[in-house]
Design an enzyme around this catalytic site. Sequence first.
Site, mmCIF file in Angstrom:
data_model
loop_
_atom_site.group_PDB
_atom_site.id
_atom_site.type_symbol
_atom_site.label_atom_id
_atom_site.label_comp_id
_atom_site.label_asym_id
_atom_site.label_seq_id
_atom_site.Cartn_x
_atom_site.Cartn_y
_atom_site.Cartn_z
ATOM 1 N N LYS A 49 35.476 45.430 35.690
ATOM 2 C CA LYS A 49 34.615 44.249 35.534
ATOM 3 C C LYS A 49 33.694 44.434 34.333
ATOM 4 C CE LYS A 49 34.854 43.113 40.410
ATOM 5 N NZ LYS A 49 34.389 43.345 41.758
ATOM 6 N N GLN A 93 29.430 45.145 45.008
ATOM 7 C CA GLN A 93 30.821 45.523 45.292
ATOM 8 C C GLN A 93 30.991 45.867 46.771
ATOM 9 O OE1 GLN A 93 33.331 45.292 43.125
ATOM 10 N NE2 GLN A 93 34.841 46.079 44.545
ATOM 11 N N ASP A 116 30.221 35.700 43.181
ATOM 12 C CA ASP A 116 31.316 36.038 44.097
ATOM 13 C C ASP A 116 31.644 34.849 45.009
ATOM 14 O OD1 ASP A 116 32.722 38.458 44.200
ATOM 15 O OD2 ASP A 116 31.020 39.553 45.022
HETATM 16 N N1 GUN Z 1 35.796 44.165 46.967
HETATM 17 C C1 GUN Z 1 37.084 43.771 46.903
HETATM 18 N N2 GUN Z 1 37.176 42.541 46.347
HETATM 19 C C2 GUN Z 1 35.908 42.156 46.064
HETATM 20 C C3 GUN Z 1 35.356 40.992 45.474
HETATM 21 O O1 GUN Z 1 36.045 40.033 45.113
HETATM 22 N N3 GUN Z 1 34.001 40.980 45.348
HETATM 23 C C4 GUN Z 1 33.210 42.011 45.763
HETATM 24 N N4 GUN Z 1 31.895 41.893 45.615
HETATM 25 N N5 GUN Z 1 33.699 43.110 46.316
HETATM 26 C C5 GUN Z 1 35.048 43.174 46.465
#
Ligand code: GUN
Length: 278
Positions: A49, A93, A116
């Site tokens: 990211k 995350q 998100d």
């Molecule tokens: N962990 C796995 N996929 C995601 C996601 O799309 N967003 C977040 N914040 N954590 C994740």
Amino acid sequence: MSKIMDGKLVSQKVRNEIKDEVSRLGIKPHLAVVIVGTDAASQTYVNNKHKACHDVGFQSTKIELPAQTTEEELLQVIDKLNADKGVHGILVQLPLPKHIKESVVLEAIDQEKDVDGFHPYQVGLLATGLDGFKPCTAAGVIEILKHYEVPMEGSHAVIVGRSHIVGKPLIQLLLDENATVTVAHSRTKDLASVTKLADIVIVAVGIPGILTADMVKEGAVVVDVGINRLDTGKLVGDVDFEPVMEKASLITPVPGGVGPMTITMLLANTLKSAKKVK
Ligand code: GUN
């Protein structure tokens, strides 16, 4: 004609559009990513990211907290990011360590910065058809289907999996495209009898190879959201890829399918947030 829906290609196209827009925007969209603990897969996602942000001209801040961080301490970090006018998007995350309650943390994120799309307010916007941040993986699935001109209107879409992150938001997004939507999950009796009805089948359960060729209608479009690391180190999806590809008209691979789209939609949401405050 290739049956592969190439997520890397679609992702690059959208990222180029984002990069172009950022160069004309006058401000740098800023994403803050918080990670608690040292889970290897989460570290990889967060690093990806971070890199993607820089590639399109965003500012990106990575906040790494130790596994023993308390819920209180994490909430303080989120409060600071909420108050920081220079931060447009906040992502914590997941999964979080067991002693931290996920729902408390997600609700603490400023709704306007919840790129998100996991805050109950954002979930409510999605459910009522109002504009908000769409959850990234689900939005990525729709983007890839649109790129390959898969007809969704009137089609029967079967989602396997009912997670908050993928399965549930996909129900709404597919309904918005006028698909007929069926949701199957781990308690579904005779899963094959349901998936065989699908014009589009989307699998998001995290079980390698759960969708086999006998479960798929000839000519169906198959989207694999699973990312599973086998003991051999190989990365595979939830679809028994080669045999299912034989029957499908289009299919996403793993890796290189839905995966790259998730980060791309996160960039799109962060850009959208930055444009709102500009
Ligand atoms: N962990 C796995 N996929 C995601 C996601 O799309 N967003 C977040 N914040 N954590 C994740």
